[in-house]
Every structure is written in C-alpha cells, then in structure tokens.
Design a protein around this motif. Structure first.
Motif, mmCIF file in Angstrom:
data_model
loop_
_atom_site.group_PDB
_atom_site.id
_atom_site.type_symbol
_atom_site.label_atom_id
_atom_site.label_comp_id
_atom_site.label_asym_id
_atom_site.label_seq_id
_atom_site.Cartn_x
_atom_site.Cartn_y
_atom_site.Cartn_z
ATOM 1 N N VAL A 1 -17.499 16.552 23.163
ATOM 2 C CA VAL A 1 -17.538 15.533 24.204
ATOM 3 C C VAL A 1 -16.191 15.424 24.910
ATOM 4 O O VAL A 1 -15.139 15.529 24.289
ATOM 5 C CB VAL A 1 -17.928 14.141 23.658
ATOM 6 N N THR A 2 -16.261 15.211 26.221
ATOM 7 C CA THR A 2 -15.040 14.956 26.975
ATOM 8 C C THR A 2 -14.818 13.449 27.023
ATOM 9 O O THR A 2 -15.705 12.671 26.666
ATOM 10 C CB THR A 2 -15.153 15.519 28.397
ATOM 11 N N LEU A 3 -13.646 13.041 27.485
ATOM 12 C CA LEU A 3 -13.289 11.623 27.409
ATOM 13 C C LEU A 3 -14.234 10.694 28.174
ATOM 14 O O LEU A 3 -14.629 9.655 27.624
ATOM 15 C CB LEU A 3 -11.831 11.424 27.839
ATOM 16 N N PRO A 4 -14.619 11.022 29.430
ATOM 17 C CA PRO A 4 -15.551 10.100 30.102
ATOM 18 C C PRO A 4 -16.854 9.919 29.321
ATOM 19 O O PRO A 4 -17.387 8.811 29.245
ATOM 20 C CB PRO A 4 -15.807 10.784 31.448
ATOM 21 N N VAL A 5 -17.352 11.006 28.721
ATOM 22 C CA VAL A 5 -18.583 10.911 27.945
ATOM 23 C C VAL A 5 -18.350 10.061 26.697
ATOM 24 O O VAL A 5 -19.190 9.225 26.326
ATOM 25 C CB VAL A 5 -19.089 12.317 27.574
ATOM 26 N N GLN A 6 -17.198 10.250 26.080
ATOM 27 C CA GLN A 6 -16.846 9.463 24.895
ATOM 28 C C GLN A 6 -16.821 7.965 25.224
ATOM 29 O O GLN A 6 -17.371 7.137 24.496
ATOM 30 C CB GLN A 6 -15.469 9.918 24.393
ATOM 31 N N ILE A 7 -16.189 7.634 26.357
ATOM 32 C CA ILE A 7 -16.125 6.221 26.769
ATOM 33 C C ILE A 7 -17.527 5.694 27.040
ATOM 34 O O ILE A 7 -17.900 4.608 26.603
ATOM 35 C CB ILE A 7 -15.233 6.055 28.023
ATOM 36 N N TYR A 8 -18.340 6.508 27.730
ATOM 37 C CA TYR A 8 -19.709 6.105 28.049
ATOM 38 C C TYR A 8 -20.489 5.823 26.764
ATOM 39 O O TYR A 8 -21.172 4.807 26.653
ATOM 40 C CB TYR A 8 -20.383 7.216 28.864
ATOM 41 N N ILE B 1 -10.351 7.459 39.594
ATOM 42 C CA ILE B 1 -10.421 6.945 38.235
ATOM 43 C C ILE B 1 -11.738 7.314 37.567
ATOM 44 O O ILE B 1 -11.805 7.454 36.358
ATOM 45 C CB ILE B 1 -10.178 5.424 38.234
ATOM 46 N N GLY B 2 -12.758 7.513 38.347
ATOM 47 C CA GLY B 2 -14.025 7.936 37.748
ATOM 48 C C GLY B 2 -14.958 6.762 37.543
ATOM 49 O O GLY B 2 -14.548 5.626 37.371
ATOM 50 N N GLN B 3 -16.244 7.102 37.560
ATOM 51 C CA GLN B 3 -17.266 6.065 37.544
ATOM 52 C C GLN B 3 -17.310 5.283 36.248
ATOM 53 O O GLN B 3 -17.538 4.078 36.256
ATOM 54 C CB GLN B 3 -18.628 6.715 37.740
ATOM 55 N N VAL B 4 -17.112 5.965 35.135
ATOM 56 C CA VAL B 4 -17.307 5.304 33.851
ATOM 57 C C VAL B 4 -16.282 4.188 33.655
ATOM 58 O O VAL B 4 -16.622 3.074 33.256
ATOM 59 C CB VAL B 4 -17.229 6.328 32.711
ATOM 60 N N LEU C 1 -11.215 16.071 35.648
ATOM 61 C CA LEU C 1 -10.785 15.217 34.536
ATOM 62 C C LEU C 1 -11.725 14.031 34.378
ATOM 63 O O LEU C 1 -11.999 13.567 33.273
ATOM 64 C CB LEU C 1 -9.359 14.731 34.808
ATOM 65 N N ASN C 2 -12.236 13.529 35.511
ATOM 66 C CA ASN C 2 -13.093 12.345 35.490
ATOM 67 C C ASN C 2 -14.574 12.676 35.454
ATOM 68 O O ASN C 2 -15.386 11.777 35.350
ATOM 69 C CB ASN C 2 -12.856 11.512 36.751
ATOM 70 N N GLU C 3 -14.931 13.946 35.601
ATOM 71 C CA GLU C 3 -16.334 14.298 35.776
ATOM 72 C C GLU C 3 -17.152 13.804 34.591
ATOM 73 O O GLU C 3 -16.862 14.095 33.450
ATOM 74 C CB GLU C 3 -16.484 15.805 35.938
ATOM 75 N N PHE C 4 -18.209 13.061 34.928
ATOM 76 C CA PHE C 4 -18.977 12.450 33.856
ATOM 77 C C PHE C 4 -20.350 13.081 33.697
ATOM 78 O O PHE C 4 -20.686 13.611 32.624
ATOM 79 C CB PHE C 4 -19.109 10.948 34.116
ATOM 80 N N LEU C 5 -21.156 13.067 34.762
ATOM 81 C CA LEU C 5 -22.564 13.448 34.604
ATOM 82 C C LEU C 5 -22.728 14.898 34.153
ATOM 83 O O LEU C 5 -23.462 15.190 33.201
ATOM 84 C CB LEU C 5 -23.308 13.213 35.917
ATOM 85 N N VAL C 6 -22.015 15.811 34.818
ATOM 86 C CA VAL C 6 -22.155 17.219 34.459
ATOM 87 C C VAL C 6 -21.634 17.465 33.046
ATOM 88 O O VAL C 6 -22.217 18.217 32.269
ATOM 89 C CB VAL C 6 -21.447 18.099 35.508
#
Lengths: 266, 314
Positions: free
Chosen positions: A217-224, B140-143, A202-207
């Motif tokens: 886009v997934t949510l972490p990418v959207q936030i980034y 919570i994740g890095q971002v 759910l939190n995975e960002f880089l991959v």
C-alpha cells in the motif's frame, strides 16, 4: 483594475468564500496534528508534538511513505524522457496525423480515472506483475502524461527554429544541437512537468488503490484505509507530510520557473 | 606547452563518439522519421490504456458463473442488459450525473471571480498568494483534504462544536449528498480556476476600459464583454469539472460514507466486493463511453480550446 466599489465587494465576497473553502482542510489538519489529546477536538486540548513522535515510530506509515516516494520517483523518471521527446516532436516538427496523435495522447485525460485504473489493473494482472511497485509508477506516469507533454510543448513553441539553424550553420551536428540548443530552451517546461508528475504521483489515490495489494500500500491508500475505521491525530501528523511536500514543490516551482506560467495563454 | 590532447578536451571526444553513434543508429536519411521516433515512447505508454480498454471490453462480454465463480468462456451481452434494466444502476448514474452538473455550476460560480481577480489584480503579491492558495490543496491530494473535512464536519467536529457553543444541537453534516457535493466543489476549484485563467489573460484589459468609457457599468461590461470572450475557458473548465466529478471515487467514498455512491464506487464494488468482474467492466466501459461522448460533443461544438497541445506553432 477598472470598476467600482460594488464590483470589488462582489468579487471579494466570492474570492473570500473560495479561499476559505480551499484552505480550511489544510489549516485544520495542520492544527489537529499538534493536539495533545488522544482524539481530535476543537478547540484542541493543548499543543504537543507527540503525534509526530508517534508517526516516526510507526513503521507501517513510514514504509507506506517510502513506497509512495518510490512510485513518484519511477513515474517522474519515466515521464521526463518520454514527455520531453513527445512534446518537442509535437511542437517543433511537422508531423503527419498530428491532430490524431494529439487526440490519442490526450486519452489519459478523456478516459475517466476509474476506467484507466481498472484497465491497467487487468493489463498488469494478466502480466502477473500486480502487487509490485513499478506498475503503480508506470500507471501514474500514463494517467498524468498529458501534463508533462503540455508543459514541454508550451515552452518548446517559444523556441525559435532559427536558433537551431544558426547552430547547424556553425557546424553543430544534430545531437549537439539537441543537447545545447533545444534541451535548454525547453528546460523550464521539463522542470514544471516533472514537478507536477512527481507531486501528483505522490498523492495518487485511486489508481494506487486499484493496483496495490495489502503488502504494497502507498501512503494515500494507507490513510484512506485508516480513516474508514477511526480518526486519530497520528493521521493528521502524517498528512502534514503531504502538506509539507506540496509546499516544498510549490516553492520550488515558484523559484525555478515562476507560478505565473499557469496564467499565460499559449 | 599545450599538447593537442588538451586542446581537444575529453568532453568533445565523448560528444563526437555519441554523435557518430547517433548517426549510425539513425542516419540522416531517416530524418523524416525522427519526430515519429520521438513520439513512439509516449504512444506506447498511452497504448497501455488502450490495451486496458480492450481488456475491459473483453471482460464486459463475459458473465460470472455463480456456482464456480469463474468467468464464462463465451461472449454474451447479458451484463449490458443487466446494467440497463436494473434500477440500482439507474439510481447511481442519476445521482452522479445530477451531482456533477450541480458541482459544475457552483464551481464555475466561485472559480470565475477567483480567476478574474488573480489575472487582473495589479498587485503581484496578491496574485502569488492566490496562486499558492490554489496550488496547495491541488497538490495535497484528495484523501488528505477529505480527512480535513471529516475533522471539520464530523459529529464532534469543529462546526458542531461551534454550533454547540451557541446552543444549537449537533447536526449530521457528513455522509449525505450535500456533503459529497461540497467536497467535490472544493476538489474541483483549482482545476476550474487553472482552466479559466489563461482564457481570462487573453482578454485585453483595454476592452473593459473601452466599455467603461462608453458608459457601461461593470455589470454590463461583465455581461457583454468579459463573459462572451471567456466562453472557451468556461467551456473547457466546465467540461473538465463535469467529467472529473462525474467519475470521482474518493470524495463520495469518504464524505458519503458508502451511502452516496457515485458510478466509480459502484464499479469498485463490483470488482472488489461482489467480484463480478464482468458487470464492473461493463459499467466502466459505459462510463468511458459517456465521458468520451461528452468530451467529443463539446470539442465539436466549441473546439478543443485550452486542451489542445502544441496547436499554436509560432
């Protein structure tokens, strides 16, 4: 605890600093999400829930969150059978080349995330499936698979082989032995592993960042992507969704298997 | 009156059928192959990574033709030569390596007391509190965490506002090297504590009591009993922190603001900004090699320690 007063002073100094460091971002994001102002200030301009209303209206954020949920679900659904079977095989059976297989299965941890991500991007790109959601789910599953296998082996090695022999003695055929003896015994490990897989995916960002395109886009990418332009409180509100998910998973882990398992040495 | 049907429930029939099916698909004469069959899906999944590495290797041997923007057909080592000779990459690599070593030292300094207190405290409530405080940021994740730091450290952030109240002019706390290192330490703390905790649990409390009863103060007990015995955990934790912070992307990208790129950021830029896939692949492969050599050397010197899966068969 054995020790003196000076020992606890030193210990607590470090622990308090660590606690502050660990929780400051979470607390601040929580606080910022309730602000009434249009920008994030400190102290906040007053309390309101308007940013939660704003994210409920924002369809791009909602869709991104749904995509993240789908990715995490795919990852967990794939990881449960794969990781459970591999974990049981490693813990219970005498496998030839067990050592090499273990090292091989640890590859997702030893290959840096950026390397795994780029590699999977090339593989999925050549297969022409980039931009869909399931490759992201599979990718998250691959990079975190050792967590799942670790969790299952940890509980499988507590299972006495005598139990299965006893069941066989009573006439239980192999599949029944597996379903009624082995599987319940490793269930705590499966639960721990699958919760870990779900929340990490759910939190995975880089991959995700490497494998998604503008439409997926997934949510972490959207936030980034958003914090690089301008910081508004609606991002704090959507971040609270992550905090809530994390808190929920922790509560679930604690209830079902107990957080203490992470302290035990195997 | 009971019919035989009721005496033999449906679930049993289903089980019998499944059992026959299983026996037909995988007869017991194949028994020895069973564990390998169970391992197969995992091996295939991880195989995707190996396939990825092969493709990275293939791409790294092709150069970008700047006139057509296509990759060359024939293999050359030109990309490796560029990486090794251009100053830019040496700077980025040096910055990442230096950073990861500093981060590891600071992280272990804070993680050790945290893990020690968590393992040794007699209060289960405190232990649970410390565990939750550890897992919450971990999950919570890095971002989101980096976003929290942006709010705290930004030019109009909390720290600067608070400093303003006591008359200190605003400082630029973000987008510099210390900010990135600070963010990385916070990101790494849960990993380090979770790697250390099992190693500390394995040290019997009685050993420390024995040292104390022989007259050693806590500093000496710590120095000569606890620290040497926790070496496997420290090595494991240090290793994980070095490799994770060396290869991190999000924290340098967000808290460094593009001025403090680590290797992962340079790789990303090669793929998505300059579109020089060959050069990006070369950098990735070299990073994978450095990471693996690091892990390999430590494993050879100290053993796999905590990372071993299913090693202890009981």
């Amino acid at each position: 605890m054995t020790g003196s007063r000076s020992k606890s002073v030193v210990l607590w100094t470090f622990v308090t600093a660590a606690l502050l460091m660990l929780s400051a971002p979470t607390v601040v994001v929580l606080g910022a999400s309730f602000t009434a102002g249009n920008i994030i200030t400190f102290p906040p301009d007053g309390l309101s829930l308007k940013w939660y209303g704003a994210i409920a209206q924002a369809s791009d954020l909602r869709q991104a969150f749904v995509r993240s949920l789908i990715v995490a679900t795919i990852c967990t659904v794939v990881a449960i059978p794969v990781g459970t079977l591999a974990g049981i095989a490693l813990a219970k059976y005498r496998v030839r080349f067990a050592r090499s297989i273990q090292i091989y299965l640890l590859l997702p941890f030893t290959i840096p995330l950026i390397g795994s991500g780029i590699g999977l991007m090339l593989v999925f790109g050549n297969a022409g499936v980039l931009g869909k959601l399931w490759p992201v789910g599979i990718a998250c599953c691959v990079i975190n698979l050792p967590f799942m296998i670790w969790a299952v082996t940890a509980s499988a090695s507590n299972l006495s082989p005598d139990l299965e022999l006893a069941a066989a003695n009573c006439g239980a055929p192999p599949l029944q032995r597996f379903l009624y003896i082995t599987l319940p015994a490793v269930l705590p490990g499966v639960i721990t592993g699958s919760l870990l897989m779900f929340i990490l995916a759910l939190n995975e960002f880089l991959v995700s960042l490497l494998l998604v395109d503008a439409r997926s886009v997934t949510l972490p990418v959207q936030i980034y992507n958003s914090i690089r332009s301008i910081i508004t409180p609606d991002l704090a509100a959507i971040s609270v969704v992550f905090i809530a998910c994390a808190a929920f998973v922790i509560a679930l882990l604690d209830r079902l298997v107990g957080l203490d398992i992470f302290l035990k040495s195997k | 009156m009971r019919t035989p049907r009721a005496a033999y429930p449906v679930t049993w029939r289903v089980m019998d059928m499944l059992e026959r099916l299983a026996a037909a698909v995988w007869p017991s004469s194949f028994q020895r192959g069973l564990p390998y069959l169970m391992l197969l899906p995992a091996i295939v999944l991880v195989g995707l990574l190996v396939l990825g590495l092969v493709q990275i290797g293939d791409t790294s041997l092709r150069v970008l033709d700047t006139s057509t923007f296509l990759m060359s057909e024939d293999y050359t080592l030109a990309n490796y030569q560029r990486v090794l000779t251009e100053n830019f990459f040496a700077t980025v690599a040096g910055r990442s390596l230096m950073g990861s070593l500093i981060v590891t030292a600071i992280t272990l300094l804070f993680a050790f007391p945290y893990a020690y207190l968590m393992v040794r405290t007699p209060s289960s409530a405190l232990r649970k509190f410390l565990l939750v405080a550890l897992f919450l940021p971990f999950f919570i994740g890095q971002v989101v965490r980096a976003y929290g730091w942006l709010i705290i450290l930004g030019n109009q952030g909390m720290v600067n506002e608070a400093l303003g109240l006591v008359g200190v002019p605003p400082m630029r706390l973000l987008y510099n090297y210390p900010a990135v290192l600070f963010g990385l330490v916070q990101y790494m703390l849960p990993f380090a504590v979770l790697m250390l905790a099992p190693a500390l649990t394995a040290i019997p409390n009685e050993l420390e009591a024995a040292a104390a009863s022989l007259g050693a103060g806590w500093v000496r007990t710590f120095r000569y009993v606890v620290l040497p015995l926790s070496r496997p955990g420290l090595v494991g934790a240090g290793l994980v922190v070095v490799t994770l912070s060396l290869t991190d992307f999000a924290i340098p990208a967000i808290l460094g603001g593009g001025t403090q790129d680590f290797i992962a950021n340079a790789i990303y830029d090669q793929f998505f900004r300059t579109s020089d896939q060959g050069l990006g692949a070369t950098l990735s492969l070299m990073l994978v090699a450095v990471g693996s050599i690091l892990v390999g050397v430590v494993f050879m010197l100290f053993g796999a320690g905590t990372l071993a899966m299913g090693e202890t068969r009981k």
